[in-house]
Design an enzyme around this catalytic site. Structure first.
Site, PDB file in Angstrom:
ATOM      1  N   GLU A 183      90.926   4.550  43.740  1.00 49.64           N
ATOM      2  CA  GLU A 183      91.121   4.084  42.365  1.00 49.64           C
ATOM      3  C   GLU A 183      90.867   2.578  42.290  1.00 49.64           C
ATOM      4  O   GLU A 183      91.451   1.808  43.069  1.00 49.64           O
ATOM      5  CB  GLU A 183      92.549   4.396  41.917  1.00 49.64           C
ATOM      6  CG  GLU A 183      92.612   4.625  40.423  1.00 49.64           C
ATOM      7  CD  GLU A 183      94.047   4.763  39.934  1.00 49.64           C
ATOM      8  OE1 GLU A 183      94.277   4.477  38.747  1.00 49.64           O
ATOM      9  OE2 GLU A 183      94.908   5.133  40.743  1.00 49.64           O
ATOM     10  N   PHE A 235      68.476   1.750  38.634  1.00 49.42           N
ATOM     11  CA  PHE A 235      69.534   2.643  38.164  1.00 49.42           C
ATOM     12  C   PHE A 235      70.389   1.897  37.153  1.00 49.42           C
ATOM     13  O   PHE A 235      70.135   0.725  36.845  1.00 49.42           O
ATOM     14  CB  PHE A 235      70.369   3.171  39.346  1.00 49.42           C
ATOM     15  CG  PHE A 235      71.274   2.135  39.989  1.00 49.42           C
ATOM     16  CD1 PHE A 235      70.762   1.205  40.877  1.00 49.42           C
ATOM     17  CD2 PHE A 235      72.633   2.095  39.697  1.00 49.42           C
ATOM     18  CE1 PHE A 235      71.587   0.253  41.472  1.00 49.42           C
ATOM     19  CE2 PHE A 235      73.472   1.155  40.297  1.00 49.42           C
ATOM     20  CZ  PHE A 235      72.943   0.231  41.177  1.00 49.42           C
ATOM     21  N   GLY A 236      71.411   2.575  36.659  1.00 47.65           N
ATOM     22  CA  GLY A 236      72.403   1.939  35.783  1.00 47.65           C
ATOM     23  C   GLY A 236      71.766   1.275  34.569  1.00 47.65           C
ATOM     24  O   GLY A 236      70.973   1.883  33.835  1.00 47.65           O
ATOM     25  N   TYR A 237      72.087  -0.004  34.375  1.00 44.21           N
ATOM     26  CA  TYR A 237      71.637  -0.746  33.190  1.00 44.21           C
ATOM     27  C   TYR A 237      70.267  -1.413  33.396  1.00 44.21           C
ATOM     28  O   TYR A 237      69.836  -2.184  32.526  1.00 44.21           O
ATOM     29  CB  TYR A 237      72.669  -1.819  32.831  1.00 44.21           C
ATOM     30  CG  TYR A 237      74.042  -1.256  32.496  1.00 44.21           C
ATOM     31  CD1 TYR A 237      74.357  -0.874  31.189  1.00 44.21           C
ATOM     32  CD2 TYR A 237      75.028  -1.111  33.464  1.00 44.21           C
ATOM     33  CE1 TYR A 237      75.618  -0.359  30.875  1.00 44.21           C
ATOM     34  CE2 TYR A 237      76.280  -0.601  33.166  1.00 44.21           C
ATOM     35  CZ  TYR A 237      76.566  -0.223  31.875  1.00 44.21           C
ATOM     36  OH  TYR A 237      77.811   0.280  31.563  1.00 44.21           O
ATOM     37  N   ASN A 276      77.836   5.766  45.910  1.00 39.95           N
ATOM     38  CA  ASN A 276      76.700   5.597  45.000  1.00 39.95           C
ATOM     39  C   ASN A 276      75.399   5.554  45.816  1.00 39.95           C
ATOM     40  O   ASN A 276      75.142   4.592  46.535  1.00 39.95           O
ATOM     41  CB  ASN A 276      76.904   4.289  44.206  1.00 39.95           C
ATOM     42  CG  ASN A 276      75.793   4.022  43.215  1.00 39.95           C
ATOM     43  OD1 ASN A 276      74.668   4.491  43.393  1.00 39.95           O
ATOM     44  ND2 ASN A 276      76.105   3.270  42.183  1.00 39.95           N
ATOM     45  N   ASP A 278      81.195  -4.210  44.957  1.00 37.49           N
ATOM     46  CA  ASP A 278      81.619  -3.930  43.588  1.00 37.49           C
ATOM     47  C   ASP A 278      80.753  -4.775  42.672  1.00 37.49           C
ATOM     48  O   ASP A 278      80.585  -5.984  42.883  1.00 37.49           O
ATOM     49  CB  ASP A 278      83.102  -4.228  43.353  1.00 37.49           C
ATOM     50  CG  ASP A 278      83.580  -3.479  42.113  1.00 37.49           C
ATOM     51  OD1 ASP A 278      83.606  -2.240  42.159  1.00 37.49           O
ATOM     52  OD2 ASP A 278      83.873  -4.120  41.085  1.00 37.49           O
ATOM     53  N   SER A 279      80.179  -4.140  41.680  1.00 38.79           N
ATOM     54  CA  SER A 279      79.176  -4.839  40.886  1.00 38.79           C
ATOM     55  C   SER A 279      79.218  -4.383  39.441  1.00 38.79           C
ATOM     56  O   SER A 279      79.836  -3.363  39.118  1.00 38.79           O
ATOM     57  CB  SER A 279      77.787  -4.599  41.484  1.00 38.79           C
ATOM     58  OG  SER A 279      77.607  -3.232  41.787  1.00 38.79           O
ATOM     59  N   THR A 308      80.883   3.221  49.770  1.00 41.59           N
ATOM     60  CA  THR A 308      80.379   3.600  48.449  1.00 41.59           C
ATOM     61  C   THR A 308      79.969   5.064  48.455  1.00 41.59           C
ATOM     62  O   THR A 308      79.587   5.602  49.491  1.00 41.59           O
ATOM     63  CB  THR A 308      79.164   2.742  48.036  1.00 41.59           C
ATOM     64  OG1 THR A 308      78.747   3.126  46.726  1.00 41.59           O
ATOM     65  CG2 THR A 308      77.981   2.904  48.987  1.00 41.59           C
ATOM     66  N   LYS A 335      62.743  -6.129  42.939  1.00 47.85           N
ATOM     67  CA  LYS A 335      64.188  -6.113  42.619  1.00 47.85           C
ATOM     68  C   LYS A 335      64.992  -6.454  43.866  1.00 47.85           C
ATOM     69  O   LYS A 335      65.932  -7.237  43.823  1.00 47.85           O
ATOM     70  CB  LYS A 335      64.628  -4.753  42.060  1.00 47.85           C
ATOM     71  CG  LYS A 335      66.150  -4.719  41.845  1.00 47.85           C
ATOM     72  CD  LYS A 335      66.724  -3.433  41.298  1.00 47.85           C
ATOM     73  CE  LYS A 335      68.243  -3.572  41.125  1.00 47.85           C
ATOM     74  NZ  LYS A 335      68.937  -2.361  40.728  1.00 47.85           N
TER      75      LYS A 335
HETATM   76  P1  IMP Z   1      80.910   0.103  40.886  1.00 45.83           P
HETATM   77  O1  IMP Z   1      80.399   1.296  41.661  1.00 45.83           O
HETATM   78  O2  IMP Z   1      82.318   0.233  40.441  1.00 45.83           O
HETATM   79  O3  IMP Z   1      80.630  -1.178  41.613  1.00 45.83           O
HETATM   80  O4  IMP Z   1      80.085   0.090  39.523  1.00 45.83           O
HETATM   81  C1  IMP Z   1      78.850  -0.487  39.456  1.00 45.83           C
HETATM   82  C2  IMP Z   1      78.223  -0.163  38.105  1.00 45.83           C
HETATM   83  O5  IMP Z   1      77.634  -1.358  37.594  1.00 45.83           O
HETATM   84  C3  IMP Z   1      77.096   0.852  38.247  1.00 45.83           C
HETATM   85  O6  IMP Z   1      77.538   2.162  38.037  1.00 45.83           O
HETATM   86  C4  IMP Z   1      76.118   0.389  37.174  1.00 45.83           C
HETATM   87  O7  IMP Z   1      76.513   0.893  35.933  1.00 45.83           O
HETATM   88  C5  IMP Z   1      76.322  -1.120  37.157  1.00 45.83           C
HETATM   89  N1  IMP Z   1      75.395  -1.769  38.110  1.00 45.83           N
HETATM   90  C6  IMP Z   1      75.718  -2.377  39.293  1.00 45.83           C
HETATM   91  N2  IMP Z   1      74.620  -2.814  39.911  1.00 45.83           N
HETATM   92  C7  IMP Z   1      73.587  -2.464  39.130  1.00 45.83           C
HETATM   93  C8  IMP Z   1      72.190  -2.620  39.270  1.00 45.83           C
HETATM   94  O8  IMP Z   1      71.649  -3.128  40.271  1.00 45.83           O
HETATM   95  N3  IMP Z   1      71.450  -2.168  38.244  1.00 45.83           N
HETATM   96  C9  IMP Z   1      71.980  -1.589  37.141  1.00 45.83           C
HETATM   97  N4  IMP Z   1      73.270  -1.364  36.976  1.00 45.83           N
HETATM   98  C10 IMP Z   1      74.085  -1.814  37.969  1.00 45.83           C
END
Ligand code: IMP
Length: 192
Positions: free
Chosen positions: A38, A148-150, A10, A67-68, A8, A171
Site C-alpha cells: 500500500e 506508457f502512462g501519460y 509494472n 516511484d514516479s 515493481t 526517451k
Molecule cells: P507508481 O507505479 O506508483 O510509481 O505510478 C507511476 C505512474 O505514473 C504510472 O502508472 C504512470 O501513470 C505515471 N508515469 C510514471 N512514469 C511515467 C512515464 O515514464 N511515462 C508516462 N507515465 C508515467
C-alpha cells in the site's frame, strides 16, 4: 555481477530500467513474489521507501524501487503521487487530465515527470536515493504509440513531439527515469 531486485510489478518500468542500464556489472531482476504494498506516503520518496523496504523484507536482497508520476503546474502538482490512481485505466487517466486542462492556454500547460529511486539492502536499510525529472507541456490531445502512462500527452518542445511519438531509445536517454537511474547505477558501481 551484482543482482538487484526491482520492487515493481509494472512491466513498462522494468523494460525501461533494463534499456537504460548499460552497466555490465549490474543485473536488474523483477521481484517474482506477489508485490503490491500500500502506497501510503505523501511524496514520491516516501512511497519509494515503502516499496523498497517491502521488497527487501520479502526477498532479503538488494532492492530498487521507482516511484514516479506526472506533476502539472496548473493543477497544483496533480496527479503527482496519485498518477497511477487518477482514474481506472490509462486512457481514462489521460482523459481526466485533458478535461481538467481544457481551458488552460499553451504557455500555462507546463508539467514535469518525476522519478525517485530508493535502494535498500537485504535488511531493508536505505543505502541511496536519487531523483530525476523531465520538463515539458501537456498537449491538447493524445499523440503517439510508444512508452506508457501519460506519454501520449507529454509534449517536449525541443522535439515538437510527445514522448509517445519519440523513439524509445531517445526517451531512455532523457527521461526522468534515466535521470534518476544513471546516477544510481554510478553509486552502485562505486559503493556495492
Ligand atoms: P507508481 O507505479 O506508483 O510509481 O505510478 C507511476 C505512474 O505514473 C504510472 O502508472 C504512470 O501513470 C505515471 N508515469 C510514471 N512514469 C511515467 C512515464 O515514464 N511515462 C508516462 N507515465 C508515467
Amino acid at each position: 555481477m551484482k543482482k538487484i531486485i526491482l520492487a515493481t510489478s509494472n512491466p513498462h518500468k522494468l523494460e525501461e530500467i533494463n534499456a537504460i542500464n548499460k552497466s555490465k556489472n549490474i543485473k536488474f531482476e523483477v521481484i517474482k513474489e506477489k508485490f503490491n504494498p500500500e502506497e501510503t506516503g505523501m511524496t514520491f520518496e516516501e512511497n519509494a521507501v515503502i516499496k523498497a523496504k517491502a521488497a527487501s523484507k520479502i526477498t532479503g536482497q538488494y532492492c530498487l524501487a521507482d516511484d514516479s508520476g506526472l506533476c502539472i503546474d496548473a493543477l497544483e502538482g496533480a496527479p503527482g503521487i496519485y498518477s497511477s490512481r487518477y482514474a481506472d485505466s490509462p486512457e481514462a487517466r489521460i482523459n481526466r487530465v485533458l478535461k481538467e486542462m481544457k481551458s488552460v492556454p499553451y504557455d500555462w500547460r507546463t508539467a514535469h515527470f518525476e522519478c525517485t529511486m530508493v535502494l535498500t539492502d537485504g535488511e531493508g536499510n536505505i543505502l541511496h536515493k536519487e531523483t530525476g525529472k523531465i520538463f515539458g507541456y501537456i498537449d491538447d490531445c493524445p499523440k503517439g504509440k510508444n512508452g506508457f502512462g501519460y506519454d501520449p500527452v507529454f509534449l517536449l518542445s525541443e522535439y515538437d513531439k510527445t514522448i509517445a511519438e519519440l523513439d524509445e531509445e531517445i526517451k531512455n536517454q532523457i527521461s526522468h527515469r534515466a535521470n534518476a537511474l544513471n546516477p544510481m547505477i554510478k553509486w552502485i558501481e562505486e559503493n556495492l
